[in-house]
Motif scaffolding. Structure first.
Motif, PDB file in Angstrom:
ATOM      1  N   TYR A   1       0.833  -1.198   0.000  1.00 21.71           N
ATOM      2  CA  TYR A   1       0.000   0.000   0.000  1.00 21.71           C
ATOM      3  C   TYR A   1       0.874   1.257   0.000  1.00 21.71           C
ATOM      4  N   GLU A   2       1.879   1.278   0.861  1.00 27.15           N
ATOM      5  CA  GLU A   2       2.768   2.440   0.951  1.00 27.15           C
ATOM      6  C   GLU A   2       3.537   2.635  -0.352  1.00 27.15           C
ATOM      7  N   LEU A   3       3.974   1.556  -0.967  1.00 26.88           N
ATOM      8  CA  LEU A   3       4.684   1.640  -2.243  1.00 26.88           C
ATOM      9  C   LEU A   3       3.772   2.210  -3.334  1.00 26.88           C
ATOM     10  N   ARG A   4       2.511   1.773  -3.360  1.00 30.92           N
ATOM     11  CA  ARG A   4       1.562   2.286  -4.351  1.00 30.92           C
ATOM     12  C   ARG A   4       1.279   3.767  -4.107  1.00 30.92           C
ATOM     13  N   GLU A   5       1.177   4.164  -2.846  1.00 28.16           N
ATOM     14  CA  GLU A   5       0.973   5.577  -2.516  1.00 28.16           C
ATOM     15  C   GLU A   5       2.164   6.423  -2.975  1.00 28.16           C
TER      16      GLU A   5
END
Length: 75
Positions: A31-35
């Motif tokens: 999720y953090e990588l996609r953000e």
């Protein structure tokens, strides 16, 4: 703001990338990588629309939220 050419080119590439896959269940790191990728893409939009290339840098006016995203993307 001045951005290094490599970061500006990566941001523009992120903006131009087509995301065709559905987002499935993600672990926190995914999720953090996609953000982070989304923030980089928004910087790419700003560079594409109003960036001025100056040798190995690009100059682009960014609002406060975009500046914060650029700083996170640069880390």
């Amino acid at each position: 703001m001045r951005l290094p050419r490599s970061l500006a080119e990566a941001a523009v590439a992120a903006w131009n990338r087509d995301e065709l896959d559905e987002v499935s269940d993600e672990i926190r790191e995914e999720y953090e990588l996609r953000e982070d990728a989304a923030e980089l893409a928004f910087i790419g939009l700003a560079v594409s629309e109003r960036g001025t290339w100056d040798g190995e840098q690009v100059i682009v006016d960014l609002d406060v939220a975009e500046v914060a995203a650029a700083l996170r993307a640069a880390r």
